[in-house]
Motif scaffolding. Structure first.
Motif, short mmCIF file in Angstrom:
data_model
loop_
_atom_site.label_atom_id
_atom_site.label_comp_id
_atom_site.label_asym_id
_atom_site.label_seq_id
_atom_site.Cartn_x
_atom_site.Cartn_y
_atom_site.Cartn_z
N THR A 1 10.20 -2.30 -8.99
CA THR A 1 8.98 -3.08 -9.30
C THR A 1 7.96 -2.26 -8.19
O THR A 1 6.68 -2.60 -8.60
N GLY A 2 8.40 -1.66 -7.21
CA GLY A 2 7.17 -0.90 -6.70
C GLY A 2 6.56 0.38 -7.10
O GLY A 2 5.50 0.69 -7.11
N ILE A 3 7.25 0.85 -8.47
CA ILE A 3 6.70 1.80 -9.32
C ILE A 3 5.69 1.22 -10.13
O ILE A 3 4.47 1.77 -10.38
N LEU A 4 5.80 -0.28 -10.51
CA LEU A 4 4.68 -1.09 -11.42
C LEU A 4 3.54 -1.17 -10.33
O LEU A 4 2.17 -0.86 -10.64
N GLU A 5 3.81 -1.49 -9.03
CA GLU A 5 2.60 -1.87 -8.05
C GLU A 5 1.92 -0.49 -7.70
O GLU A 5 0.65 -0.61 -7.57
N LYS A 6 2.54 0.44 -7.51
CA LYS A 6 1.97 1.72 -7.13
C LYS A 6 0.98 2.36 -8.27
O LYS A 6 0.03 2.60 -7.95
N THR A 7 1.63 2.14 -9.37
CA THR A 7 0.70 2.65 -10.62
C THR A 7 -0.32 1.81 -10.84
O THR A 7 -1.69 2.17 -11.18
N LEU A 8 -0.28 0.29 -10.63
CA LEU A 8 -1.36 -0.47 -10.73
C LEU A 8 -2.64 -0.18 -9.78
O LEU A 8 -3.71 -0.16 -10.05
N ARG B 1 0.66 -10.29 -17.42
CA ARG B 1 -0.74 -10.72 -16.87
C ARG B 1 -1.23 -9.50 -16.21
O ARG B 1 -2.38 -8.99 -16.25
N GLU B 2 -0.61 -9.24 -15.06
CA GLU B 2 -1.19 -8.22 -13.95
C GLU B 2 -1.49 -7.00 -14.65
O GLU B 2 -2.46 -6.45 -14.34
N LEU B 3 -0.45 -6.28 -15.24
CA LEU B 3 -0.35 -5.13 -15.54
C LEU B 3 -1.34 -4.74 -16.74
O LEU B 3 -1.93 -3.72 -16.85
N GLY B 4 -1.40 -5.88 -17.88
CA GLY B 4 -2.12 -5.95 -18.78
C GLY B 4 -3.69 -5.86 -18.56
O GLY B 4 -4.55 -5.16 -19.39
N ALA B 5 -4.11 -6.52 -17.44
CA ALA B 5 -5.40 -6.71 -17.30
C ALA B 5 -5.96 -5.40 -16.77
O ALA B 5 -7.36 -5.31 -16.83
#
Ligand code: SF4
Ligand code: F3S
Length: 367
Positions: A79-86, A127-131
């Motif tokens: 999930t860190g990959i998602l957070e860093k990309t965001l 919701r977080e990544l889509g926005a």
């Protein structure tokens, strides 16, 4: 760090590698693929893409960072990959969601991983990544419309991606979606921006025509020759075929690797897997609906057969009949006499017009 498929045409590196991405990765938009409430069929379909091939997609088209079915990282590392990309590529990455999004119990029916040791729900992630995404793609009928994972009684409160997100969502339905539909839509987004969409936000290039109008068995329908059981080589309409109300290009694109087959060619009806009301609206799969809605017409399948027989006997011909039933003939007549060419006279009331009107009336055309 992060790209699942690191350098251009180099197989070195991998999930969880700490190497910095090479320069060419920066030109390719990051892609985050979330699997939510799903059977993973769309991932499997995507992995089988042939034109372009999967390796072409991940080495040359996009920087695929997250697709948990092919990742070794898990927990906070994943999930860190998602957070860093965001945090670093907001507004640049493409979010692909496969599966619907459970909303009951604050989304706890689908947890995609952990964050700081706590469950990270699909609802939060979408919701977080889509926005902050450049584009959001909902791949498969579950993500696009709810699909089988939202079928009655839908215990998890599963919803389509568009229902939990304010941003625009491009829907690529199918159960599963065809590899070409996924890779083609992705390529269009990367190279040419948003494709032309229909009323359900589906790319018209793949979902612009009915199965029925493209079907190799259409001439049997037009002639009133129907199969009485699956496996027979004739029109599957009376076996429950939803081709007349289903928009997709399966008959000519075809499935199975090098485009070799599709449901009707394999002897089974189309069950309308790309439709917004699939699967509840398509069941029972192998029984024709008592009043199937053809475009512009409501008609009873038994009457189609009966009237086709009479008209064929009269020598009028099935092709004309089907064109009348589906409204294609009146549309063609109208189109053919449209004022597109200056000076062409518009003929509204030909003898064919009166024939069409009276036959449509007897078949129960919608007012
Ligand atoms: Fe093909 Fe189905 Fe239409 Fe028959 S009803 S022509 S099998 S799409
Ligand atoms: Fe689905 Fe019908 Fe195509 S069932 S795969 S839309 S032929």
């Amino acid at each position: 760090m992060f790209s699942l498929f690191h350098s251009h045409r180099s197989r070195s590196g991998g999930a969880g590698s700490s190497a910095e991405p090479p320069a060419e990765n920066k030109k390719r938009p990051p892609v985050l693929w979330l699997g939510t409430n799903t059977c993973a069929g769309d991932s499997i379909s995507f992995l089988n893409t042939l034109g372009p091939g999967f390796l072409d997609v991940v080495y040359d088209l996009v920087d695929l960072r997250y697709l948990h079915f092919v990742m070794t990282a898990e927990g906070d590392m994943a999930t860190g990959i998602l957070e860093k990309t965001l945090a670093e590529r907001s507004g640049e990455y493409i979010l692909i969601v496969e599966g619907n999004v459970p909303t009951r119990s604050n989304g706890l029916y689908c947890v995609i991983g952990t964050r700081s040791g706590k469950p990270y729900t699909a609802l939060e992630a979408v919701r977080e990544l889509g926005a902050a995404a450049r584009h959001v793609m909902a791949v498969g009928t579950c993500a696009a419309f709810g699909g089988p994972y939202a079928a009655r009684p839908n215990p998890s409160g599963g919803k389509a991606v568009q229902e939990v997100l304010d941003s625009r969502v491009i829907n690529v339905p199918g159960c599963p979606a065809h590899p070409d539909w996924i890779a083609g839509t992705l390529a269009h987004l990367v190279w040419r921006g948003e494709p032309e969409l229909d009323a359900y936000n589906r790319p018209i290039m793949f979902y612009g025509e009915t199965i029925h109008n493209l079907c190799q068995r259409r001439h049997y329908f037009d002639s009133g020759i129907f199969a009485s059981r699956p496996g027979e080589p004739w029109c599957m309409y009376k076996e429950g075929c939803k081709g007349p109300v289903t928009y997709a290009d399966c008959p000519y694109r075809q499935w199975n690797g090098e485009h070799v087959n599709w449901p009707v060619k394999a002897g089974t009806p189309c069950i309308g897997c790309v439709n917004p009301d699939f699967p509840d609206g398509s069941t029972p799969f192998f029984e024709h609906l008592p009043d199937i809605h053809l475009p512009g017409v409501v008609v009873n399948a038994n009457r189609v057969g009966a009237v086709a027989g009479v008209l064929t006997a009269m020598g009028i011909g099935g092709h004309l009949l089907a064109n009348i039933i589906t409204g294609r003939l009146p549309r063609t007549l109208q189109k053919g006499f449209s004022p597109a060419k200056p000076g062409v006279k518009i003929l509204q009331k030909t003898p064919a017009h009166y024939l069409v009107k009276s036959l449509q009336k007897s078949l129960g055309k919608k007012k």
